[in-house]
Every structure is written in C-alpha cells, then in structure tokens.
Design an enzyme around this catalytic site. Sequence first.
Site, PDB file in Angstrom:
ATOM      1  N   LYS A 117      80.963  68.453 -54.658  1.00  0.00           N
ATOM      2  CA  LYS A 117      80.727  67.637 -55.852  1.00  0.00           C
ATOM      3  C   LYS A 117      79.280  67.742 -56.334  1.00  0.00           C
ATOM      4  CE  LYS A 117      84.743  64.804 -55.376  1.00  0.00           C
ATOM      5  NZ  LYS A 117      85.299  65.430 -54.155  1.00  0.00           N
TER       6      LYS A 117
HETATM    7  C1  LIG Z   1      86.541  65.923 -54.029  1.00  0.00           C
HETATM    8  C2  LIG Z   1      86.834  66.854 -52.901  1.00  0.00           C
HETATM    9  C3  LIG Z   1      87.981  67.678 -52.892  1.00  0.00           C
HETATM   10  C4  LIG Z   1      89.036  67.620 -53.978  1.00  0.00           C
HETATM   11  O1  LIG Z   1      88.583  68.136 -55.207  1.00  0.00           O
HETATM   12  P1  LIG Z   1      89.377  67.796 -56.560  1.00  0.00           P
HETATM   13  O2  LIG Z   1      88.501  68.284 -57.646  1.00  0.00           O
HETATM   14  O3  LIG Z   1      89.540  66.296 -56.576  1.00  0.00           O
HETATM   15  O4  LIG Z   1      90.691  68.493 -56.499  1.00  0.00           O
HETATM   16  C5  LIG Z   1      88.160  68.549 -51.838  1.00  0.00           C
HETATM   17  N1  LIG Z   1      87.277  68.601 -50.823  1.00  0.00           N
HETATM   18  C6  LIG Z   1      86.175  67.817 -50.783  1.00  0.00           C
HETATM   19  C7  LIG Z   1      85.265  67.910 -49.611  1.00  0.00           C
HETATM   20  C8  LIG Z   1      85.909  66.929 -51.820  1.00  0.00           C
HETATM   21  O5  LIG Z   1      84.817  66.149 -51.777  1.00  0.00           O
END
Ligand SMILES: *Cc1c(COP(=O)(O)O)cnc(C)c1O
Length: 505
Positions: A117
């Site tokens: 993120k």
């Molecule tokens: C947020 C997240 C995901 C999922 O991503 P999306 O965009 O919600 O599909 C997968 N792995 C980690 C470590 C995350 O923080």
Amino acid sequence: MLYLSTRGDTSPKHFCDILLEGLAPDGGLYLPASYPKVDTATLARWREVYHKQGYAELAFEVLSLYIDDIPAADLRALCAKTYTAEVFGTGEIVPLRHLENGIWLEALSNGPTLAFKDMAMQLLGNLFEYELARRGEQLNILGATSGDTGSAAEYAMRGKQGVRVFMTSPAGRMSPFQQAQMFSLMDENIFNIAVDGVFDDCQDMVKAVSNDLDFKRKYKIGTVNSINWARLLAQVVYYFAGYFQATSPHPNPLPKGEGVEIQDSSLPLPLGEGGGEGGVTQKVSFAVPSGNFGNVCAGHVARCMGLPIARLVVATNENDVLDEFFKTGVYRVRGSADTFETSSPSMDISKASNFERFVFDLLGRDAARTKAYFGDALSRVGFFDLEAHPAFSQAAGKYGFASGKSTHADRLATIKDCWERHAMMIDTHTADAVKVAREHVKPGVPMIVLETALPIKFAATIVEATGREPDRPAKFVGIEDLPKRVVSMAADAAAIKDFIVQHCA
Ligand SMILES: *Cc1c(COP(=O)(O)O)cnc(C)c1O
C-alpha cells in the site's frame, strides 16, 4: 483526460477534481473516459526510461497520460520526491527476484510500512499536500484500519502540510508489530484512536461521521480508501516495471549451451503465448494476492493500455468472493458472520470495493447495468449472476483473468516450501499468490507474483510454518519498545466527532 462514474454520471471531471474525493456523487467509482494506448515504440522507450532514468521517471510517463491539470514539471517533481531509493530501499524500487522455474517475485513491500500500500499511498501524500496548498485548503482524513491501510496512510501523511489523519483501529486486535508501527508516530498531524470494539465498529463510526454531511463539510472530512482513483493509478506503474524486468529488449532465443544451468521457463523467453506479426511480443502473467481488487484492477488497466499481459491471476484466501466470481459468474458478497479471520488478514474482505470498475469494463461500460448490479441487486439480494451473460466469457478471454484460492494449510505449506527449497521467506499474502501462481504458470511466459508484504509483519504464521523468526529490517529493531501515542475511545460516533472538533483548531 476526463473521468466518469461507473454508474453513469458523466459531468466532466479532471484528475484533481476527483483526487480528494471518494465515491462519485451517484455512488459509482471514477474511471478515465478511455484508457490511453501504449504502442510498441512507447513501450520500448519506457523500458529505456525505467532502466536508465529510474522508476520515478517511468511513473511520471504513466501518470502524465492521465493527469492534465498538474503542470508537467510539478508532476515530475512529485514523482521524484516519492519514489526514492531512500524510501523504498533499492534503486529499482520494485526489484524482481527469481523464485523457481517460470515464477518471479516482484517486491512491492520495501516501503516505510513494509506492505504494497506504500507504493500508492506515498504518492497520494505528496499529491494531497500539493493540491491542498494550491487550493489553500485543509483536509482531515478519517479512517478505520485493521492493519496495513492505516499505517500506510499515516506514514504517507505524517508531517504533510494541510493534512491531519484520524485513524481508528480496534483496540488490541492488531499485531504488536502493526500497533508499534502506527502508535510510535509522534507527528502532530497524526492521531491514533484505539476503539473499544472490533473493526466493524470502527468502520461504523467512520460511516456515521461521513453521513453527517454538515459535519463532513464543516470539518473537511476526507478518506484515503482503496477506491481512490489516484491510488489505483499509482499502482499501474509497477506492472510496467515488472514487465521490463522480466523480459528482454532484444527477444532473441538464448544461444544453446549458454546459461544452461537454468532450465526452460525459468528465464524470460521470447516465445510467449501470442507472437505478434512481424515480431515476437513477449508476454508475462501476474499473480496478485487480492482482497478489495485494487491491486489487480491496476493490472487490468495496464493490460487495457496495451501492456502485453497474458494472464491476470487473482489469488484469494478463504474469503473467496472473487475466485467464486471468476469460476462461476456469481458475485456474492458476504455478511460479517461469513467473513473469516485468516492468517492473510489484509485479504479478509466481504466484498471487493474496486470490483465495480472491472465489471463496468466487462459489461462494455454499460453504466445502467453496472448500477443495476452494484446499486440495486447487491443491496437487495446480496448477489448478481453473470453466468448467462455473454460478457462473462470475456473475463477470461478478452481480459485475461484467471483465479484460484488458498487456505491456511496451503499458506503454511507454501511458506515452508519456499523457505526450505529456495531459502526465500515470503509473507502470508504472497504465499497465497505463489500457491495459485503454481497452478497457472505456463512454459515460456514468466509468471510474476506480486509480493505485497514482508514476512516480519506476520511473524506468528511464519514461525508456525518454518519454526524461525523472519528477518527484521534494521530500522524496525525494537519498535515495540518505543513510546506510544494513542488515545482510547468508546465505539461512539459522537466521541470521535468531539475529538475531531477539539483537534482542528
Ligand atoms: C491490501 C493488501 C492486499 C490486498 O490488496 P487489494 O488491493 O485489496 O486487492 C494484499 N496483501 C497485502 C499485504 C495487503 O496489504
């Protein structure tokens, strides 16, 4: 470039008009009116840009196609300030590592909070600061988190002019590492609020505040959730960077007898699925650990722009709403009682908030139908069924999607196997994607697994799988012992409103 809503609102909006917004006023999600096409010459040029000038410059190239209301020099400077080796740990920003025959890992998890993120949120922090200064405005970001999103938002917004972050989280429910990451921030514009309740209680508080339109307007309440278009756009860039690292500029077959140690599909070979006319197009596939469909939706956008992606493989955990859709055509959202708490918690979703964007494209951008499904059917009966709809076959055909699911037992086995056979430690979310990637890898088409977090964030499961503590990056040694800045609060919307009023002097 103008933006429209998936539910039909086409009043013209530019990038900065929607930057600080969440949903469109009609309840839909914003998408560009069309996807800019990247031809072979541009792709070749971008490859040079990435390798010679770096990720930030590649980001500028991609973003420029979608942003026409920030002067180019400013946008370039924002990208350069965001994607530095200092913040992301390496010059490549998203380095590719070889895992095993045909499968590669693209590291999206070397940013400040060790989860993917950061890739988008760090840019968002700089874009917000820039745009708020330009308008002479302030923004109070109110959010609820059970882990990764909240900390990524706080590390992106800390110290930024014009922005405050009020982040609620369920008291005592995050891992000690995650709590330490968030609560050790001493920046004056960051407020951690530990709510006496579960994650849903936090979300309800946020919703209650957002639904009070007078309060929302008066106190400039905003969000940074995953439906924000700027976040999705920032993620498009690493699909290109992954492709450039996994393929070669001159796709000539390897000379026989050289580099023979590594067999067939372990090296990027030129003979991908779709050799084009008058030249061979190298293709790659991506396997994406998915929850809210934000990450893989960025892959969909990259593919629509012309990036030669063979397959976009959606990997889910036990919360398999998306896998069910790609297998059956039925999209059925879950209630909280049917949403499991798993060892890949950032994928524990009951509905995939970005999925509407893809379905809108799948339906040939039919806003009326999109609205009927997402605005009506889901709230009325909790599902819609595309199995009989002619568009459904295009999810795999025209759009390249495939899917699979992984359970706690799969996760443990995959983590253990990667550690024992390859000496590579992977986190629980990445493990879900490796498990599913192995089911979909094809000879001659590199399969790039997006690594979305570092194992240290989910140490308990890593120990369960391997019997070893994962490595901890030096800057996180001892963070659990740092002083904490957090207030406790009852699960009460009035309490959070009071708190915001007090701290917005
Ligand atoms: C947020 C997240 C995901 C999922 O991503 P999306 O965009 O919600 O599909 C997968 N792995 C980690 C470590 C995350 O923080």
